[in-house]
Design an enzyme around this catalytic site. Structure first.
Site, PDB file in Angstrom:
ATOM      1  N   TRP A  27      55.952   7.302 -24.092  1.00 61.68           N
ATOM      2  CA  TRP A  27      54.583   7.572 -23.651  1.00 61.68           C
ATOM      3  C   TRP A  27      53.635   7.646 -24.846  1.00 61.68           C
ATOM      4  CZ3 TRP A  27      58.793  10.493 -21.948  1.00 61.68           C
ATOM      5  CH2 TRP A  27      59.171  11.583 -22.747  1.00 61.68           C
ATOM      6  N   ASP A  52      62.740   6.044 -23.558  1.00 60.25           N
ATOM      7  CA  ASP A  52      62.292   6.420 -22.219  1.00 60.25           C
ATOM      8  C   ASP A  52      60.817   6.077 -22.055  1.00 60.25           C
ATOM      9  OD1 ASP A  52      61.297   8.007 -19.990  1.00 60.25           O
ATOM     10  OD2 ASP A  52      63.171   9.134 -20.109  1.00 60.25           O
ATOM     11  N   TYR A 105      52.578   4.069 -18.022  1.00 61.24           N
ATOM     12  CA  TYR A 105      52.100   4.377 -19.374  1.00 61.24           C
ATOM     13  C   TYR A 105      51.333   3.183 -19.935  1.00 61.24           C
ATOM     14  CZ  TYR A 105      55.613   8.105 -19.081  1.00 61.24           C
ATOM     15  OH  TYR A 105      56.371   9.178 -18.691  1.00 61.24           O
ATOM     16  N   HIS A 114      59.132   8.559 -10.488  1.00 58.71           N
ATOM     17  CA  HIS A 114      58.162   9.225 -11.340  1.00 58.71           C
ATOM     18  C   HIS A 114      57.371  10.270 -10.552  1.00 58.71           C
ATOM     19  CE1 HIS A 114      55.401   8.481 -15.080  1.00 58.71           C
ATOM     20  NE2 HIS A 114      55.846   9.719 -14.993  1.00 58.71           N
TER      21      HIS A 114
END
Length: 350
Positions: free
Chosen positions: A21, A52, A57, A129
């Site tokens: 991220w 990850d 993002y 998510h």
């Protein structure tokens, strides 16, 4: 670097992972593609193999950067991504939450697009998510099962968000035998992680924990100090002042975890998480190559002793000696607060 396995999936992860991220978004500072690639390569050099990311993002940009940077070592790394937010048909408003979409048709299309951006035929870990407990229907589970049967996914996870709900989702993920649950877990914010670990132990389940925010958004690595002025747009600026002020007081009670020349406070925070057998990997928010060098090395620092773990337990029971609130006593819940009963936390409403 040491390595662990997610549940009984056979998927290996480095004890310290890379939360992607930080690349592809401007939430922790904007980076060029070259700078992002350099950070990812630095992580590889430090022994990190678990990366990850998530499709939302940067609206796909993080996946694209990760895919390009790791293309030459694809078979040597573990790629995880997340699906469930429909950014394709909805504009992003600041850090606000996007509408979710978990229909079977949408999920399959989202996975196809993620694989294209990651430039791979399969993803090692596919995560829902921030899905609410009632959104994970038999149809959703069937799609995930089919993707595994098609060898497009090796392990499945459920990534939890504090604004969506924690505890009911944790319990359901363990009940449904997800390979991994990603959740906030750190020395100061122990409730989510402890709750899922208790659920895993009670069920004798194989679910593993992916611990995020291990440094409590900058407190435990001392990157947010009393004199720190957060940049405009930094998501941490939305936390109340009391959260920082009580955090700095709590930090002083944990100095015994530091070992001169052997273990920094930031490394100790990671080692405390790794002292839980259920925790497979920890994903700090790296801001720089210096962070990567120090925090990746946490895996090789001395593990916490039983006495140190017990002292942390005692401090946690007394809120680290701080008697006032940190302003974060109210939590969101997807089941109208029923999952918060007995936790000492209040329901913040929807």
């Amino acid at each position: 670097m040491h390595y662990r396995t997610l549940g009984d999936s056979g998927v290996e992860v480095s004890e310290v992972g890379f939360g992607a991220w930080v690349v592809g978004t401007d939430w922790w500072g904007d980076r060029s593609e070259a700078e992002a690639a350099e950070m990812l390569q630095h992580a590889l050099d430090a022994g990190i193999t678990y990366f990850d990311t998530g499709d939302v993002y940067g609206h796909g940009r993080s996946e694209e950067l990760v895919g390009r940077a790791l293309a030459d070592v694809r078979d040597e790394v573990t790629l995880a991504t997340k699906v469930g937010y429909d950014f394709y048909n909805n504009p992003q408003a600041g850090h606000g939450e996007l509408p979710k979409e978990l229909s079977p048709e949408y999920l399959r299309e989202a996975v196809d697009k993620s694989l294209d951006r990651l430039d791979t035929d399969y993803v090692d870990v596919l995560q829902l998510h921030n899905a609410n407990v009632d959104e994970v229907t038999p149809d959703v589970l069937e799609v995930f099962d089919e993707l595994r049967e098609e060898d497009r996914v090796k392990a499945v996870g459920w990534a939890m968000g504090p604004s969506i709900g924690w505890l009911a989702e944790h319990e359901r993920a363990v009940e449904l035998e997800f390979d991994a649950v990603q959740t906030v877990f750190n020395l100061f914010e122990q409730l989510p992680g402890r709750h899922v670990i208790e659920a895993i132990r009670e069920a004798d389940a194989d679910t593993s924990v992916v611990a995020r925010v291990p440094h409590s958004s900058g407190l435990l690595n001392e990157q947010v100090r009393p004199e720190t002025e957060l940049e405009e747009g930094d998501h941490r600026g939305f936390r109340p002042d009391a959260w920082y002020e009580t955090g700095w007081e709590k930090l002083e009670t944990l100095r015994f975890l530091e070992r001169d020349g052997e273990r920094t406070m930031a490394q100790a925070a990671i080692q405390w998480l790794l002292s839980h057998d259920e925790v497979a990997t920890v994903t700090p928010t790296f801001h720089s190559k210096t962070d990567i060098r120090e925090w990746a090395a946490a895996s090789d620092t001395p593990p916490l002793s039983p006495a140190e773990v017990e002292r942390v337990e005692e401090l946690s029971r007394t809120n680290f000696g701080v008697e006032r609130s940190d302003g974060m006593d109210s939590l969101r819940s997807s089941v109208d607060g029923r999952d918060l009963e007995g936790t000492g936390k209040q329901y913040a409403g929807r």
